[in-house]
Motif scaffolding. Structure first.
Motif, short mmCIF file in Angstrom:
data_model
loop_
_atom_site.label_atom_id
_atom_site.label_comp_id
_atom_site.label_asym_id
_atom_site.label_seq_id
_atom_site.Cartn_x
_atom_site.Cartn_y
_atom_site.Cartn_z
N HIS A 9 38.18 40.99 40.36
CA HIS A 9 36.90 40.70 40.05
C HIS A 9 36.04 42.06 39.69
O HIS A 9 34.72 41.68 39.55
CB HIS A 9 36.14 39.64 40.81
CG HIS A 9 37.00 38.32 40.74
ND1 HIS A 9 37.21 37.56 39.52
CD2 HIS A 9 37.34 37.67 41.72
CE1 HIS A 9 37.97 36.56 39.76
NE2 HIS A 9 37.91 36.45 41.05
N ALA A 10 36.43 43.21 39.67
CA ALA A 10 35.80 44.24 39.50
C ALA A 10 35.20 44.13 38.03
O ALA A 10 35.82 43.62 36.96
CB ALA A 10 36.52 45.41 39.67
N PRO A 11 33.84 44.77 37.67
CA PRO A 11 33.22 44.83 36.17
C PRO A 11 34.36 45.58 35.48
O PRO A 11 35.13 46.63 35.89
CB PRO A 11 31.99 45.38 36.50
CG PRO A 11 32.27 46.10 37.74
CD PRO A 11 33.10 45.31 38.65
N ALA A 12 34.64 45.17 34.32
CA ALA A 12 35.24 45.89 33.21
C ALA A 12 34.77 47.12 33.06
O ALA A 12 33.33 47.14 32.90
CB ALA A 12 35.34 45.13 32.09
N LYS A 13 35.22 48.21 32.81
CA LYS A 13 34.93 49.70 32.36
C LYS A 13 34.51 49.50 31.09
O LYS A 13 35.19 48.91 30.03
CB LYS A 13 36.03 50.53 32.67
CG LYS A 13 36.43 50.46 34.42
CD LYS A 13 37.22 51.95 34.47
CE LYS A 13 37.65 51.98 35.98
NZ LYS A 13 36.74 51.73 36.85
N GLN A 14 33.50 50.41 30.72
CA GLN A 14 33.22 50.58 29.36
C GLN A 14 34.32 51.27 28.54
O GLN A 14 35.04 52.21 28.90
CB GLN A 14 31.88 51.29 28.93
CG GLN A 14 30.66 50.55 29.62
CD GLN A 14 29.29 51.47 28.97
OE1 GLN A 14 29.38 52.52 29.67
NE2 GLN A 14 28.50 50.68 28.67
N ASP A 15 34.58 50.97 27.16
CA ASP A 15 35.31 51.97 26.54
C ASP A 15 34.45 53.34 26.16
O ASP A 15 33.37 53.11 26.26
CB ASP A 15 35.98 51.20 25.10
CG ASP A 15 34.71 50.81 24.31
OD1 ASP A 15 34.20 51.64 23.60
OD2 ASP A 15 34.18 49.53 24.30
N PHE A 16 35.16 54.19 25.67
CA PHE A 16 34.61 55.50 25.41
C PHE A 16 33.55 55.16 24.55
O PHE A 16 32.37 56.03 24.70
CB PHE A 16 35.70 56.41 24.82
CG PHE A 16 34.99 57.72 24.47
CD1 PHE A 16 34.75 58.67 25.42
CD2 PHE A 16 34.78 58.32 23.38
CE1 PHE A 16 34.40 59.83 25.42
CE2 PHE A 16 34.18 59.29 23.05
CZ PHE A 16 33.80 60.53 23.99
N TRP A 17 33.72 54.76 23.29
CA TRP A 17 32.60 54.57 22.36
C TRP A 17 31.23 53.97 22.60
O TRP A 17 30.15 54.70 22.65
CB TRP A 17 33.04 53.92 21.13
CG TRP A 17 31.96 53.88 19.90
CD1 TRP A 17 31.58 52.91 19.37
CD2 TRP A 17 31.49 55.15 19.12
NE1 TRP A 17 30.49 53.49 18.32
CE2 TRP A 17 30.77 54.74 18.28
CE3 TRP A 17 31.96 56.61 19.17
CZ2 TRP A 17 30.09 55.65 17.43
CZ3 TRP A 17 31.40 57.43 18.30
CH2 TRP A 17 30.47 56.89 17.35
N SER A 18 31.39 52.86 23.41
CA SER A 18 30.27 52.42 24.10
C SER A 18 29.64 53.22 25.20
O SER A 18 28.44 53.31 25.21
CB SER A 18 30.57 50.87 24.86
OG SER A 18 31.11 49.92 24.04
#
Length: 92
Positions: A49-58
């Motif tokens: 349930h860890a928060p999703a990591k941001q993609d590079f562009w975001s």
């Protein structure tokens, strides 16, 4: 799954099952031969349930927009962007 047990067995041996799960194993609970639940450790639950990591562009867009303010520390801006888990094993 490391182990499977019925609901009846689980109620009788809950203390043992919790100790087993605390050591990193998982237990599948069944009712009338059908799986109904899985017991896992808190660490495994939190990793699921860890928060999703941001993609590079975001992350880059957020960095640029926050950088315009010139109030944020660069290390603080980049925290949580990079995956700090060890990479895969490579043999040369």
């Amino acid at each position: 799954m490391d182990r499977c047990c019925t609901m009846k067995q689980a109620t009788r041996r809950l203390r043992d099952i919790v100790s087993f799960v605390e050591n990193g194993h998982s237990v599948e609970l069944t009712r009338r031969g059908k799986p109904v639940a899985v017991l896992i450790s808190v660490e495994e639950y939190q990793s699921l349930h860890a928060p999703a990591k941001q993609d590079f562009w975001s992350a880059l867009q957020e960095f640029r927009s926050r950088r315009e303010d010139e109030t944020d520390d660069c290390a603080e801006l980049l925290s949580g962007v990079r995956d700090t888990s060890p990479g895969r094993k490579v043999s040369w």
